[in-house]
Scaffold this motif. Structure first.
Motif, short mmCIF file in Angstrom:
data_model
loop_
_atom_site.label_atom_id
_atom_site.label_comp_id
_atom_site.label_asym_id
_atom_site.label_seq_id
_atom_site.Cartn_x
_atom_site.Cartn_y
_atom_site.Cartn_z
N THR A 290 2.26 6.77 16.85
CA THR A 290 2.70 5.38 16.70
C THR A 290 3.31 5.23 15.32
O THR A 290 2.71 5.61 14.30
CB THR A 290 1.52 4.41 16.85
OG1 THR A 290 0.96 4.55 18.16
CG2 THR A 290 1.97 2.97 16.65
N ILE A 291 4.51 4.66 15.27
CA ILE A 291 5.30 4.60 14.04
C ILE A 291 5.61 3.15 13.71
O ILE A 291 6.16 2.42 14.54
CB ILE A 291 6.61 5.39 14.20
CG1 ILE A 291 6.30 6.86 14.58
CG2 ILE A 291 7.45 5.32 12.92
CD1 ILE A 291 7.49 7.61 15.15
N LEU A 292 5.26 2.73 12.50
CA LEU A 292 5.60 1.39 12.02
C LEU A 292 6.82 1.50 11.11
O LEU A 292 6.83 2.28 10.15
CB LEU A 292 4.42 0.78 11.25
CG LEU A 292 4.72 -0.51 10.47
CD1 LEU A 292 5.22 -1.62 11.40
CD2 LEU A 292 3.48 -0.96 9.69
N VAL B 199 13.53 13.47 11.76
CA VAL B 199 12.72 13.67 10.56
C VAL B 199 11.41 12.88 10.62
O VAL B 199 10.34 13.41 10.29
CB VAL B 199 13.52 13.27 9.30
CG1 VAL B 199 12.62 13.22 8.07
CG2 VAL B 199 14.67 14.23 9.06
N VAL B 200 11.48 11.63 11.03
CA VAL B 200 10.32 10.73 10.93
C VAL B 200 9.08 11.26 11.65
O VAL B 200 7.99 11.30 11.06
CB VAL B 200 10.69 9.31 11.41
CG1 VAL B 200 9.45 8.44 11.54
CG2 VAL B 200 11.70 8.68 10.46
N PRO B 201 9.15 11.69 12.90
CA PRO B 201 7.93 12.11 13.58
C PRO B 201 7.54 13.57 13.37
O PRO B 201 6.46 14.00 13.79
CB PRO B 201 8.26 11.87 15.05
CG PRO B 201 9.74 12.11 15.13
CD PRO B 201 10.31 11.65 13.81
N ALA B 202 8.39 14.34 12.70
CA ALA B 202 8.17 15.79 12.60
C ALA B 202 6.94 16.14 11.78
O ALA B 202 6.64 15.49 10.77
CB ALA B 202 9.40 16.46 12.00
N ASP B 203 6.24 17.18 12.19
CA ASP B 203 5.05 17.65 11.47
C ASP B 203 5.41 18.56 10.30
O ASP B 203 4.60 18.79 9.41
CB ASP B 203 4.12 18.40 12.42
CG ASP B 203 3.48 17.48 13.44
OD1 ASP B 203 3.09 16.35 13.07
OD2 ASP B 203 3.37 17.88 14.62
N THR B 204 6.61 19.09 10.31
CA THR B 204 7.09 19.94 9.23
C THR B 204 8.48 19.47 8.81
O THR B 204 9.17 18.78 9.56
CB THR B 204 7.16 21.41 9.64
OG1 THR B 204 8.06 21.54 10.76
CG2 THR B 204 5.79 21.93 10.05
N GLY B 205 8.89 19.86 7.61
CA GLY B 205 10.22 19.48 7.15
C GLY B 205 10.28 19.40 5.64
O GLY B 205 9.31 19.69 4.94
N LYS B 206 11.42 19.00 5.12
CA LYS B 206 11.62 18.89 3.69
C LYS B 206 11.00 17.59 3.16
O LYS B 206 10.93 16.59 3.88
CB LYS B 206 13.11 18.91 3.35
CG LYS B 206 13.81 20.22 3.70
CD LYS B 206 15.20 20.28 3.11
CE LYS B 206 16.12 19.24 3.73
NZ LYS B 206 17.51 19.36 3.22
#
Length: 270
Positions: free
Chosen positions: A6-8, A238-245
């Protein structure tokens, strides 16, 4: 296929915030789109209905400067906070009314930090893996003339985000920034006009005609006419990713320009 997160999103009533809210909902995430004013609630709820996203896209008023809105938001069970709400003041820093500088910092810096602190505490108490993202700007990494007020709010966000990232690793809470270039959402275009409401040719050293000529030349550049959907597509990934910059600058030519500018800053002379 439904996704569990869930993303606000704050500032989801227009532009990149709205587009990202819709894109994430279409990707199967549950999205709470926090919008600034009640008319935006009605409009975005209607869009959600027309797109068949009522079950994924929930629209609520969330003025990040309103303590009652913030208190209500803390009741929501979220996994990711996307701090997107913001305003912009432009014009000569040496003449900008100080109350407008205060206002820009209240909205772009203090309010997102306060909201983040509250959700971070909630994540920690609940022993929940969480994620906090700040929509900064390419202006968080350089300072062109007449953008000093707005860009300084984003520079401050960059500093806070870097510190938070180090502090929160032990709590399994991730922190990122997203740094868009100049996309034609209407935000940059109208931000460039803000100083004309207070500039007075009889009082100020900066003359309206001179500033307008500089602004018009800037807006004519192709680098200021980027397609918003390209940025929205990046944010949806990008927002929901578990990995990234940690820092996510887009498009690439903007990242290259910022890196070059930061390197040249060491050679800057007076």
């Amino acid at each position: 296929m439904p996704n569990s997160k869930t993303i606000l999103i704050t500032g989801a009533g227009t532009g990149l915030g709205e587009g990202t809210a819709i894109g994430l909902a279409q990707a199967g995430y549950k999205v709470i789109a926090g919008v600034h004013i009640y008319p935006q609630v009605t409009v975005l709820r209607q869009k959600a209905k027309e797109l068949g996203l009522e079950n994924n896209l929930h629209v609520e008023r969330l003025d990040i400067l309103d303590p009652y809105d913030v208190s209500n938001a803390l009741r929501w069970d979220i996994d990711i906070l996307l701090n997107n709400a913001g305003i912009g003041e432009t014009g000569p820093v040496f003449e900008t009314p100080i109350e407008l500088i205060h206002k820009n910092f209240e909205t772009n810096f203090f309010a997102p930090i306060a909201l983040s602190q509250k959700f971070i505490a909630k994540f920690i108490r609940e022993k929940k893996k969480g994620k906090v993202i700040f929509v900064s700007s390419m202006g968080g990494l350089f300072l062109p003339a007449h953008f000093g007020v707005y860009c300084s709010t984003k520079h401050a966000l960059e500093a806070i985000a870097e510190s938070l990232q180090q502090e929160l690793k032990k709590y399994n809470i991730q922190v990122q920034t997203i740094n868009p270039g100049a996309f034609t959402t209407g935000f940059n275009e109208t931000m460039l006009e803000t100083s004309f409401r207070w500039l007075d040719d009889d009082k100020n050293f900066t003359k309206k005609a001179d500033l307008k000529a500089e602004i018009d030349a800037q807006l004519d550049s192709p680098d200021w006419k980027l397609v918003p959907q390209d940025m929205i597509d990046v944010m949806v990934k990008v927002v929901p990713a578990d990995t990234g910059k940690f820092r996510n600058v887009f498009p690439q030519f903007v990242e290259d320009m910022l890196k070059d500018g930061q390197a040249k800053a060491w050679e800057n002379t007076i």
